[in-house]
Design a protein around this motif. Structure first.
Motif, PDB file in Angstrom:
ATOM      1  N   GLN A  58      13.471  19.717  65.564  1.00  0.00           N
ATOM      2  CA  GLN A  58      14.034  20.424  66.482  1.00  0.00           C
ATOM      3  C   GLN A  58      14.225  21.521  65.585  1.00  0.00           C
ATOM      4  O   GLN A  58      15.140  22.282  66.086  1.00  0.00           O
TER       5      GLN A  58
ATOM      6  N   THR B 282      22.293  18.816  71.623  1.00  0.00           N
ATOM      7  CA  THR B 282      20.549  18.608  72.463  1.00  0.00           C
ATOM      8  C   THR B 282      20.897  18.208  74.313  1.00  0.00           C
ATOM      9  O   THR B 282      20.007  18.739  74.784  1.00  0.00           O
ATOM     10  N   ALA B 283      21.691  17.998  74.650  1.00  0.00           N
ATOM     11  CA  ALA B 283      21.993  17.674  76.352  1.00  0.00           C
ATOM     12  C   ALA B 283      22.905  18.857  76.713  1.00  0.00           C
ATOM     13  O   ALA B 283      22.147  19.517  77.513  1.00  0.00           O
TER      14      ALA B 283
ATOM     15  N   ALA C 283      21.402  22.145  75.992  1.00  0.00           N
ATOM     16  CA  ALA C 283      20.769  22.791  75.465  1.00  0.00           C
ATOM     17  C   ALA C 283      19.563  22.557  77.126  1.00  0.00           C
ATOM     18  O   ALA C 283      19.029  22.956  77.235  1.00  0.00           O
ATOM     19  N   ARG C 284      19.654  21.176  77.008  1.00  0.00           N
ATOM     20  CA  ARG C 284      18.890  20.349  78.117  1.00  0.00           C
ATOM     21  C   ARG C 284      18.762  21.095  79.319  1.00  0.00           C
ATOM     22  O   ARG C 284      18.876  21.212  80.597  1.00  0.00           O
ATOM     23  N   ASP C 285      20.692  20.413  79.826  1.00  0.00           N
ATOM     24  CA  ASP C 285      21.161  20.954  80.518  1.00  0.00           C
ATOM     25  C   ASP C 285      21.813  21.970  81.071  1.00  0.00           C
ATOM     26  O   ASP C 285      21.435  21.895  82.515  1.00  0.00           O
TER      27      ASP C 285
ATOM     28  N   GLY D 289      18.239  24.634  79.936  1.00  0.00           N
ATOM     29  CA  GLY D 289      17.301  24.093  80.535  1.00  0.00           C
ATOM     30  C   GLY D 289      15.795  24.582  79.675  1.00  0.00           C
ATOM     31  O   GLY D 289      14.148  24.045  80.433  1.00  0.00           O
ATOM     32  N   VAL D 290      15.818  24.349  78.400  1.00  0.00           N
ATOM     33  CA  VAL D 290      14.996  24.626  77.375  1.00  0.00           C
ATOM     34  C   VAL D 290      15.386  23.449  76.042  1.00  0.00           C
ATOM     35  O   VAL D 290      16.678  24.377  75.179  1.00  0.00           O
ATOM     36  N   PRO D 291      15.307  22.654  76.172  1.00  0.00           N
ATOM     37  CA  PRO D 291      15.585  21.566  75.067  1.00  0.00           C
ATOM     38  C   PRO D 291      15.377  22.294  73.252  1.00  0.00           C
ATOM     39  O   PRO D 291      15.977  21.642  72.513  1.00  0.00           O
ATOM     40  N   GLN D 292      14.243  22.644  73.993  1.00  0.00           N
ATOM     41  CA  GLN D 292      13.965  23.725  72.341  1.00  0.00           C
ATOM     42  C   GLN D 292      14.950  24.868  71.684  1.00  0.00           C
ATOM     43  O   GLN D 292      14.790  25.184  70.329  1.00  0.00           O
TER      44      GLN D 292
ATOM     45  N   THR E  91      18.357  24.029  71.437  1.00  0.00           N
ATOM     46  CA  THR E  91      18.660  22.858  70.463  1.00  0.00           C
ATOM     47  C   THR E  91      19.417  23.396  70.042  1.00  0.00           C
ATOM     48  O   THR E  91      21.015  23.526  69.069  1.00  0.00           O
TER      49      THR E  91
END
Length: 214
Positions: A21, A121-122, A124-126, A129-132, A134
């Protein structure tokens, strides 16, 4: 430090979650920003489980206006927990008036109903566009919550520490976390001034490199 900087006697922060994480990178970025770009004395220690990815991971910081006599955290002012396991392991180190900040998408149970949270986390993802990223979204939120942290200084820390190819995405992540915290988490944390006392000393417990890689 300049005249606008808040005087801190000692402020203890624990950033915690799972391996993968980016907890250790988050600690380095926060510590570097507070030391190099704010002028505070900062110590940073870190720990992670035997599993490189998926094990418990934490980064601890002590921040002070004066030289720090004991470098390790004992009694937390701020606990950031990005996993359910981290809340369970570290919550009891938090001061009675300390602040718990969680990832509401990953932490479903808390020991107390007094906490702050965002779905890091959501987000960062949404939105990035990069979950890393977070950890950098969370760093932005932490910067809003800490009244002695200046966003422009933390952005300088990010720009100096990160490779150019991931700099833009992470600045976007930082700004997202900062703005979401400003909009949804209320005012920054109140910090007790040196010498004011908050009655907690008698309650003190006897406590017997890229982002995705840590």
């Amino acid at each position: 430090m300049n005249g606008e900087d808040m005087v801190l006697a000692r402020y203890e922060i624990r950033l915690s979650g799972l391996g993968g994480q980016g907890i250790l990178t988050m600690g380095k970025l926060l510590g570097q920003g507070l030391a190099l770009y704010h002028g505070y004395h900062v110590t940073q220690t870190q720990s992670y489980g035997p599993e490189a990815r998926g094990g418990a991971s934490r980064s601890d910081l002590v921040v002070s206006s004066d030289p720090i006599s004991y470098p390790k955290t004992e009694y937390l002012d701020l606990l950031v927990a990005l996993s359910q396991e981290a809340v369970g392991i570290y919550y009891h180190y938090l001061k009675p008036r300390g602040t718990l900040l969680i990832d509401t998408g990953l932490v479903k149970q808390t020991p107390s109903n007094v906490f702050l949270g965002l779905p890091f986390t959501a987000l960062a993802r949404d939105h990035v566009g990069v979950p890393q990223s977070t950890n950098v979204v969370a760093l932005g939120a932490v910067t809003w919550l800490l009244p002695f942290a200046k966003p422009e200084a933390m952005r300088k820390s990010l720009k100096a520490a990160l490779p150019e190819k991931i700099r833009a995405a992470n600045l976007k992540a930082f700004n997202l976390g900062y703005n979401e915290a400003k909009k949804r988490l209320g005012q920054p944390i109140a910090v007790i001034e040196p010498g004011a006392g908050d009655g907690q000393d008698e309650e003190r417990m006897d406590l017997c490199n890229i982002m995705a890689e840590d």
